[in-house]
Design a protein around this motif. Structure first.
Motif, PDB file in Angstrom:
ATOM      1  N   GLN A 116      -1.868  -2.949 -12.479  1.00 16.16           N
ATOM      2  CA  GLN A 116      -0.714  -2.837 -11.581  1.00 16.16           C
ATOM      3  C   GLN A 116      -0.151  -1.415 -11.549  1.00 16.16           C
ATOM      4  OE1 GLN A 116      -1.031  -5.056 -14.035  1.00 16.16           O
ATOM      5  NE2 GLN A 116      -0.973  -7.104 -13.123  1.00 16.16           N
ATOM      6  N   LEU A 117      -0.312  -0.676 -12.650  1.00 16.63           N
ATOM      7  CA  LEU A 117       0.272   0.665 -12.716  1.00 16.63           C
ATOM      8  C   LEU A 117      -0.308   1.589 -11.654  1.00 16.63           C
ATOM      9  CD1 LEU A 117       0.476   1.307 -16.575  1.00 16.63           C
ATOM     10  CD2 LEU A 117       2.335   0.733 -15.000  1.00 16.63           C
ATOM     11  N   ALA A 118      -1.634   1.602 -11.503  1.00 15.08           N
ATOM     12  CA  ALA A 118      -2.256   2.484 -10.523  1.00 15.08           C
ATOM     13  C   ALA A 118      -1.885   2.076  -9.105  1.00 15.08           C
ATOM     14  CB  ALA A 118      -3.776   2.480 -10.699  1.00 15.08           C
ATOM     15  N   TYR A 119      -1.811   0.773  -8.864  1.00 13.83           N
ATOM     16  CA  TYR A 119      -1.447   0.319  -7.513  1.00 13.83           C
ATOM     17  C   TYR A 119       0.007   0.642  -7.199  1.00 13.83           C
ATOM     18  CZ  TYR A 119      -5.896  -2.020  -6.851  1.00 13.83           C
ATOM     19  OH  TYR A 119      -7.233  -2.277  -6.675  1.00 13.83           O
ATOM     20  N   LEU A 120       0.875   0.506  -8.185  1.00 12.01           N
ATOM     21  CA  LEU A 120       2.278   0.896  -7.972  1.00 12.01           C
ATOM     22  C   LEU A 120       2.376   2.404  -7.751  1.00 12.01           C
ATOM     23  CD1 LEU A 120       4.012  -1.364 -10.637  1.00 12.01           C
ATOM     24  CD2 LEU A 120       4.286  -1.522  -8.157  1.00 12.01           C
ATOM     25  N   GLY A 121       1.549   3.165  -8.470  1.00 11.90           N
ATOM     26  CA  GLY A 121       1.532   4.610  -8.245  1.00 11.90           C
ATOM     27  C   GLY A 121       1.098   4.961  -6.835  1.00 11.90           C
ATOM     28  N   THR A 122       0.180   4.165  -6.268  1.00  6.11           N
ATOM     29  CA  THR A 122      -0.262   4.415  -4.898  1.00  6.11           C
ATOM     30  C   THR A 122       0.897   4.301  -3.919  1.00  6.11           C
ATOM     31  OG1 THR A 122      -2.423   3.480  -5.471  1.00  6.11           O
ATOM     32  CG2 THR A 122      -1.928   3.711  -3.136  1.00  6.11           C
ATOM     33  N   ILE A 123       1.851   3.401  -4.201  1.00  6.36           N
ATOM     34  CA  ILE A 123       2.992   3.189  -3.305  1.00  6.36           C
ATOM     35  C   ILE A 123       3.832   4.457  -3.175  1.00  6.36           C
ATOM     36  CG2 ILE A 123       4.991   1.719  -2.848  1.00  6.36           C
ATOM     37  CD1 ILE A 123       2.330   0.297  -2.775  1.00  6.36           C
ATOM     38  N   ILE A 124       3.727   5.368  -4.150  1.00 10.06           N
ATOM     39  CA  ILE A 124       4.455   6.637  -4.050  1.00 10.06           C
ATOM     40  C   ILE A 124       4.082   7.353  -2.753  1.00 10.06           C
ATOM     41  CG2 ILE A 124       4.723   8.928  -5.096  1.00 10.06           C
ATOM     42  CD1 ILE A 124       4.270   7.594  -7.826  1.00 10.06           C
ATOM     43  N   GLY A 125       2.805   7.241  -2.349  1.00 11.87           N
ATOM     44  CA  GLY A 125       2.366   7.873  -1.116  1.00 11.87           C
ATOM     45  C   GLY A 125       3.033   7.295   0.111  1.00 11.87           C
ATOM     46  N   ALA A 140      11.460   0.165 -13.620  1.00 13.59           N
ATOM     47  CA  ALA A 140      12.850   0.615 -13.713  1.00 13.59           C
ATOM     48  C   ALA A 140      12.953   2.115 -13.482  1.00 13.59           C
ATOM     49  CB  ALA A 140      13.426   0.232 -15.080  1.00 13.59           C
ATOM     50  N   PHE A 141      12.125   2.882 -14.175  1.00 17.40           N
ATOM     51  CA  PHE A 141      12.191   4.340 -14.053  1.00 17.40           C
ATOM     52  C   PHE A 141      11.594   4.823 -12.733  1.00 17.40           C
ATOM     53  CE2 PHE A 141      12.511   3.787 -18.677  1.00 17.40           C
ATOM     54  CZ  PHE A 141      13.574   4.632 -18.959  1.00 17.40           C
ATOM     55  N   ILE A 142      10.409   4.301 -12.370  1.00 19.19           N
ATOM     56  CA  ILE A 142       9.761   4.752 -11.131  1.00 19.19           C
ATOM     57  C   ILE A 142      10.591   4.364  -9.914  1.00 19.19           C
ATOM     58  CG2 ILE A 142       7.722   4.476  -9.668  1.00 19.19           C
ATOM     59  CD1 ILE A 142       6.075   4.069 -12.219  1.00 19.19           C
ATOM     60  N   GLY A 143      11.120   3.130  -9.924  1.00 17.49           N
ATOM     61  CA  GLY A 143      11.938   2.680  -8.791  1.00 17.49           C
ATOM     62  C   GLY A 143      13.182   3.526  -8.614  1.00 17.49           C
ATOM     63  N   ALA A 144      13.845   3.856  -9.716  1.00 19.40           N
ATOM     64  CA  ALA A 144      15.043   4.694  -9.632  1.00 19.40           C
ATOM     65  C   ALA A 144      14.697   6.101  -9.145  1.00 19.40           C
ATOM     66  CB  ALA A 144      15.731   4.764 -10.992  1.00 19.40           C
ATOM     67  N   PHE A 153      15.881  -3.801 -13.182  1.00 18.81           N
ATOM     68  CA  PHE A 153      14.579  -3.901 -13.852  1.00 18.81           C
ATOM     69  C   PHE A 153      14.713  -3.809 -15.368  1.00 18.81           C
ATOM     70  CE2 PHE A 153      12.771  -2.865  -9.630  1.00 18.81           C
ATOM     71  CZ  PHE A 153      11.860  -3.906  -9.558  1.00 18.81           C
ATOM     72  N   ILE A 154      15.700  -3.056 -15.856  1.00 14.04           N
ATOM     73  CA  ILE A 154      15.920  -3.020 -17.310  1.00 14.04           C
ATOM     74  C   ILE A 154      16.392  -4.394 -17.786  1.00 14.04           C
ATOM     75  CG2 ILE A 154      17.500  -2.158 -19.073  1.00 14.04           C
ATOM     76  CD1 ILE A 154      15.153  -0.339 -18.635  1.00 14.04           C
ATOM     77  N   ALA A 155      17.219  -5.063 -16.971  1.00 12.22           N
ATOM     78  CA  ALA A 155      17.657  -6.409 -17.330  1.00 12.22           C
ATOM     79  C   ALA A 155      16.456  -7.357 -17.410  1.00 12.22           C
ATOM     80  CB  ALA A 155      18.665  -6.923 -16.310  1.00 12.22           C
ATOM     81  N   ILE A 156      15.535  -7.242 -16.444  1.00 21.85           N
ATOM     82  CA  ILE A 156      14.335  -8.088 -16.463  1.00 21.85           C
ATOM     83  C   ILE A 156      13.466  -7.750 -17.678  1.00 21.85           C
ATOM     84  CG2 ILE A 156      12.239  -8.666 -15.191  1.00 21.85           C
ATOM     85  CD1 ILE A 156      13.757  -8.038 -12.613  1.00 21.85           C
ATOM     86  N   THR A 157      13.456  -6.462 -18.049  1.00 19.59           N
ATOM     87  CA  THR A 157      12.640  -6.023 -19.190  1.00 19.59           C
ATOM     88  C   THR A 157      13.157  -6.588 -20.511  1.00 19.59           C
ATOM     89  OG1 THR A 157      12.222  -3.949 -18.003  1.00 19.59           O
ATOM     90  CG2 THR A 157      11.677  -3.973 -20.330  1.00 19.59           C
ATOM     91  N   SER A 158      14.449  -6.931 -20.563  1.00 27.40           N
ATOM     92  CA  SER A 158      15.042  -7.342 -21.845  1.00 27.40           C
ATOM     93  C   SER A 158      14.368  -8.576 -22.428  1.00 27.40           C
ATOM     94  CB  SER A 158      16.540  -7.600 -21.665  1.00 27.40           C
ATOM     95  OG  SER A 158      16.762  -8.682 -20.759  1.00 27.40           O
ATOM     96  N   GLY A 159      13.991  -9.540 -21.556  1.00 22.98           N
ATOM     97  CA  GLY A 159      13.323 -10.739 -22.065  1.00 22.98           C
ATOM     98  C   GLY A 159      12.026 -10.413 -22.773  1.00 22.98           C
ATOM     99  N   PRO A 160      11.063  -9.772 -22.071  1.00 29.48           N
ATOM    100  CA  PRO A 160       9.827  -9.370 -22.763  1.00 29.48           C
ATOM    101  C   PRO A 160      10.084  -8.466 -23.963  1.00 29.48           C
ATOM    102  CG  PRO A 160       9.575  -9.184 -20.386  1.00 29.48           C
ATOM    103  CD  PRO A 160      11.017  -9.488 -20.637  1.00 29.48           C
ATOM    104  N   ALA A 184       4.101  -7.472 -19.383  1.00 22.75           N
ATOM    105  CA  ALA A 184       5.359  -7.628 -18.654  1.00 22.75           C
ATOM    106  C   ALA A 184       6.356  -6.545 -19.056  1.00 22.75           C
ATOM    107  CB  ALA A 184       5.934  -9.020 -18.908  1.00 22.75           C
ATOM    108  N   HIS A 185       6.428  -6.255 -20.338  1.00 24.81           N
ATOM    109  CA  HIS A 185       7.342  -5.209 -20.814  1.00 24.81           C
ATOM    110  C   HIS A 185       6.975  -3.856 -20.201  1.00 24.81           C
ATOM    111  CE1 HIS A 185       8.603  -2.013 -23.633  1.00 24.81           C
ATOM    112  NE2 HIS A 185       9.713  -2.742 -23.725  1.00 24.81           N
ATOM    113  N   THR A 186       5.699  -3.517 -20.231  1.00 18.88           N
ATOM    114  CA  THR A 186       5.248  -2.238 -19.678  1.00 18.88           C
ATOM    115  C   THR A 186       5.522  -2.157 -18.184  1.00 18.88           C
ATOM    116  OG1 THR A 186       3.481  -2.151 -21.332  1.00 18.88           O
ATOM    117  CG2 THR A 186       3.271  -0.695 -19.421  1.00 18.88           C
ATOM    118  N   LEU A 187       5.212  -3.235 -17.470  1.00 23.00           N
ATOM    119  CA  LEU A 187       5.360  -3.248 -16.017  1.00 23.00           C
ATOM    120  C   LEU A 187       6.822  -3.070 -15.604  1.00 23.00           C
ATOM    121  CD1 LEU A 187       4.277  -3.711 -13.145  1.00 23.00           C
ATOM    122  CD2 LEU A 187       4.542  -6.165 -13.536  1.00 23.00           C
TER     123      LEU A 187
END
Length: 946
Positions: free
Chosen positions: A327-336, A34-38, A83-90, A26-29
């Protein structure tokens, strides 16, 4: 009688338990999001602003820094903060669990680690929520504190990691990368800040983003540590309703091995496959834009190699990362998909290349070691096939454009944002239950990774080039009018039904689909498709289509038994070679070694089938196939197979119902009507449409439709219009315009005729049409359509023709003789809509306009022509105009007006518009500045003749 009292839990009952690795995931995701979305949001909305610094802007600086991306602009700042706020819990849980693992009696280091981790997390919140605009000093204080605390967090974390923990290696690697990156980071910052060197800040930005990646990756290594921990919520006093948490009835132990085949995970797989096919099919299409403008190799073709990204999985940490957090590779696919926000064509292609690389990594990881979970490969492969079908149906609904392609946007009918939302949902929900155990290969020594990879490459190529659009196989056998084969509407529905049948057979008859007889039946279908026109060729194509869809499970499962870098990496390389061969057969005049594959679709088709055959060979070498295992596993396997078949059947039924509704909507339309029947007027035009991509790399059919309608064109010839190849997206430029404006259409010579294409749209019924390939011994093939139209009861011939390029004068001379013979042989009134590559009154012009051909120039005084010409005979010409193209293509629209039933007049005497009946005039809309960049130019007004 009152309600019975609730049954309370016994004290100490466990209500919820979560493996500690989920905290790390969860922390990694969320940190990554946060960074990729921004970054994606910033590039899409404020690209030139966030690459601007105090010294330089675009194009000297072309990639934004982290601070510029997540800084003060809305909404990217908000995306990062959320997303950083969501990351704070994990994050707090991660720090706490790390302390619990490392705590030792009488040791101060674990306590220092705990305090450091807590302060570091708080300081992260400080520089996130106190921006430099809010308070520059405090923002810097929090940032510096965070960076300073990174040193003890990293060093102590490594020192407290057990020597036998797998996480130790990754912590050392990512820590070394983090601190090693600081040196070039500082260097390029000085180059920018002190020496003011253009472009230095962009390089600095790459190192700054690398720091973020290494920072997140360092903490992602806790995944291995936390696997041994479990978080539990315990009802210590028994106050909860016991029935909510009662242990379920003990299931059959045999069913445990069928983990991951739920209907929910099936739908997630379909979504992710739809995104995969949308991104992959857009990559060659975007690449094509550049050689199209360069008229040859541009260098951007190298982005095709991005799909070979699975070879990176030979690096252990990469394989571990992507298999642990799929999830990382699939989220990376969304870049396309999100690349449509980038208006610069080069940047859009770069992002699609990145997305395509992630797409193939995601696919490789999902099928790696799939044989460790019985039937999971069948489940996922079926979802993968249905994703292809869904993408093809989406193109059917949007006139052969995928609505989430990066050539689409809101103005031309794109649903890109919807695609991003759906894609993110699918990416976040994906799982990989076969992660443990994870050997490099489960294949036996008799199996071949290269053969399995070749099968994968050949299959993906075949699915892409034949079935990513429902019209492609139809156009392989298209011969013109009268119609002797299937039409895009309604027969596209047949293609979808056959694809669905193949998918279902792949579930229920796997032993048959993976056999050699089935392979030879599919190859026989390919042979019939290649050699026979009309319905016979289409039937052969449908045999091949059903076979291809049925073997997806056996090919993907076979490839998944090997190390993904070997089978999927090599397979992607085979796919690249097949793509190039697929292009070379038509682009031979512009590429090195082109003549070797000139017009050899047969060779490419054979290579495709040979590659698939190698995949079948690899599958047949499996010592104990999935089918054998199934026969030995009893009723639980039968139940699981039935479940997969049921899930597929439900999904396919819905998709076929949707495609039937689309067919009904598109098929029921009024018969075309000319614009000015009262004048017996035929307005004819020629337009070189540049494959339907405008100057900014957007799909241009909608803009083409609007100007054609406003010019009131009854008959138009399109040149450079064969887009039924992977590099053009398998599109049909005639469909949207024909259906929305009401035209009969002839696509012209199909993709197996190896031309750049010509097409005809007519408001008048097409009585007959013949397709020609004019003599082209050296250069590109010259296509032509010779059609006879019913124009107000009078047969009128129209010839649409594209001659060869300037570099091949002998080709053009022979072609001029061939077209002159076609025109000479017609006794009907005739109009030539053409691309001749000659100067007026010179050279081959005098073959086209001659006593032998009987043709006349629509305006011999128009000296400013080189390519496009309109010629006529035995019909009255009344007007001629040249209309600027705006940014739709690189060639103007030439328009001629002709009247049926009045004697031909070749005097070329011009008359003022006031003497022309109103119904025969050109629209006033295009005078002066015109509309949307279209106006009468060269003469600045139309010309009229007696």
């Amino acid at each position: 009688m009152g309600n019975p009292s609730p049954k309370y839990s016994k004290p100490g009952q466990v209500l919820v338990k979560i493996n500690g690795s989920w905290i790390s995931n969860a922390h990694t995701l969320f940190a990554s999001l946060a960074f990729i979305g921004a970054l994606i949001t910033g590039i899409a909305l404020h690209y030139k602003k966030i690459v601007q610094n105090e010294h330089y802007g675009f194009p000297d600086e072309w990639f934004p820094s982290v601070s510029a991306t997540i800084g003060d602009r809305y909404p990217e700042r908000s995306v990062f903060m959320i997303f950083i706020a969501i990351t704070s819990g994990p994050r707090f849980l991660l720090v706490g669990l790390f302390y619990l693992l490392a705590a030792k009696p009488n040791s101060i280091r674990p306590k220092v680690l705990l305090v450091t981790g807590l302060l570091r997390t708080i300081s992260c919140g400080g520089w996130t929520y106190v921006t430099s605009t809010d308070d520059h000093d405090w923002h810097d204080i929090f940032m510096i504190t965070y960076l300073v605390l990174t040193l003890p967090w990293t060093i102590i974390g490594i020192s407290l990691t057990h020597s036998d923990s797998k996480s130790l290696f990754y912590r050392k690697v990512f820590a070394s990368c983090f601190f090693g990156t600081l040196v070039p980071l500082i260097y390029f910052f000085i180059q920018h800040k002190v020496h003011k060197i253009a472009g230095a800040y962009t390089i600095y930005a790459f190192f700054e983003w690398s720091l973020c990646i290494f920072d997140v990756a360092f903490d992602a290594a806790t995944f291995y540590d936390f696997q041994a921990l479990e978080l539990r919520i315990v009802d210590v006093k028994g106050v909860t309703d016991a029935t909510q948490y009662a242990a379920p009835t003990k299931a059959n132990p045999a069913l445990k091995k069928f983990q991951g085949i739920s209907f929910f995970s099936f739908l997630v797989g379909v979504i992710n496959s739809f995104i995969f096919w949308s991104v992959l099919t857009s990559l060659p299409l975007l690449i094509w834009y550049f050689p199209l403008w360069y008229m040859g190799i541009s260098g951007y073709e190298a982005f095709l190699l991005s799909i070979v990204a699975p070879v990176l999985l030979c690096i252990g940490p990469f394989l571990t990362l992507f298999s642990t957090v799929p999830q990382l590779a699939y989220l990376g696919t969304i870049i396309g998909v999100a690349s449509f926000w980038a208006h610069k064509p080069e940047l859009r292609l770069e992002l699609v290349g990145i997305g395509s690389g992630f797409a193939f990594i995601a696919l490789a990881v999902q099928f790696w070691n799939i044989s460790s979970k019985p039937l999971l490969g069948l489940h996922r492969a079926t979802a993968f096939s249905i994703g292809l079908l869904a993408s093809s149906i989406a193109k059917y609904a949007f006139y052969t454009n995928n609505p989430i392609w990066p050539i689409m946007h809101k103005e031309n009918g794109g649903w890109n944002v919807t695609g991003i939302v759906i894609g993110v949902i699918g990416a976040v929900l994906v799982t990989r239950p076969q992660i443990r155990p994870s050997p490099a290969s489960t294949a036996t020594s008799k199996e071949s990774a290269l053969a399995a990879g070749a099968g994968f490459g050949g299959l993906i190529f075949a699915l892409h080039t034949l079935l990513s659009d429902s019209t492609t196989i139809m156009l392989w056998g298209w011969e013109g009018f009268p119609v002797r084969g299937p039409l895009a509407v309604p027969h596209g529905l047949i293609t979808f039904a056959v694809m669905a049948f193949g998918i279902y057979i792949g579930i229920t008859r796997r032993a048959s689909t993976g056999s050699w007889p089935a392979y030879f039946l599919g190859s026989a279908g390919a042979f019939v498709m290649y050699t026979c026109p009309g319905w016979i060729g289409y039937i052969g194509g449908m045999i091949l289509a059903g076979y291809l869809m049925s073997i997806v499970p056996v090919i993907l499962e076979s490839a998944g038994r090997h190390h993904p870098a070997a089978s999927f990496g090599f397979g992607a390389f085979v796919l690249v070679l097949l793509y190039l061969a697929h292009v070379w057969i038509v682009a031979y005049a512009f590429v090195p070694g082109g003549p070797l594959l000139r017009e050899r679709s047969d060779i490419v088709l054979i290579l495709q089938q040979v590659a698939i055959g190698l995949g079948i060979f690899s599958y047949r070498r499996i010592k104990v196939s999935a089918n054998t295992a199934i026969s030995q596993s009893g009723s639980s396997v039968t139940a699981a197979l039935t479940s997969i078949a049921s899930q597929a059947f439900k999904t396919l039924t819905v998709l076929l119902a949707i495609s039937a509704a689309i067919t009904f909507k598109r098929f029921h339309r009024d018969a075309p009507k000319p614009y000015h029947p009262e004048e017996k007027l035929m307005t004819a035009a020629i337009w070189t449409v540049h494959f339907g991509l405008d100057n900014d790399m957007w799909a241009s059919e909608g803009r083409m439709r609007d100007v054609i309608n406003e010019l009131e064109i009854d008959v138009i010839g399109f040149l450079e219009s064969d887009t039924q190849r992977a590099i053009m997206g398998h599109r049909d430029l005639t469909q949207q315009i024909a259906e929305e404006l009401g035209y009969y259409s002839d696509f012209g010579p199909g993709p197996n005729k190896h031309t750049w294409g010509c097409a005809l749209l007519s408001k008048f019924p097409i009585l007959n049409s013949t397709h020609h390939l004019l003599p082209s011994p050296v250069g590109e093939l010259a296509p032509a359509i010779h059609a006879t139209l019913d124009v107000y009861g009078q047969p009128v011939d129209v010839v649409v023709f594209h001659s060869g390029q300037e570099e091949d004068p002998e080709d053009r001379r022979l072609q001029s003789l061939g077209v002159a013979d076609i025109m000479h042989g017609s006794s009907n009134p005739l109009v030539l809509l053409s691309y001749l590559v000659t100067k007026p009154l010179e050279g081959n012009y005098n073959t086209y306009v001659s006593e032998h051909s009987g043709m006349h120039d629509v305006d011999p005084s128009d000296w400013d022509r080189w390519c496009q010409y309109i010629l006529y005979k035995n019909i009255k010409r009344t007007g001629y105009a040249r209309v600027s193209r705006s940014t739709i293509t690189d060639t103007e629209i030439q328009v001629g007006k002709f009247v049926v039933g009045e004697p031909e007049n070749t005097s070329n005497k011009q008359i003022p518009e006031s003497q022309v009946p109103e119904g025969r005039r050109f629209p006033a809309l295009f005078r002066g500045d015109g509309v949307r960049g279209h106006r009468y130019h060269v003469f600045d007004e139309p010309r009229y003749f007696e």
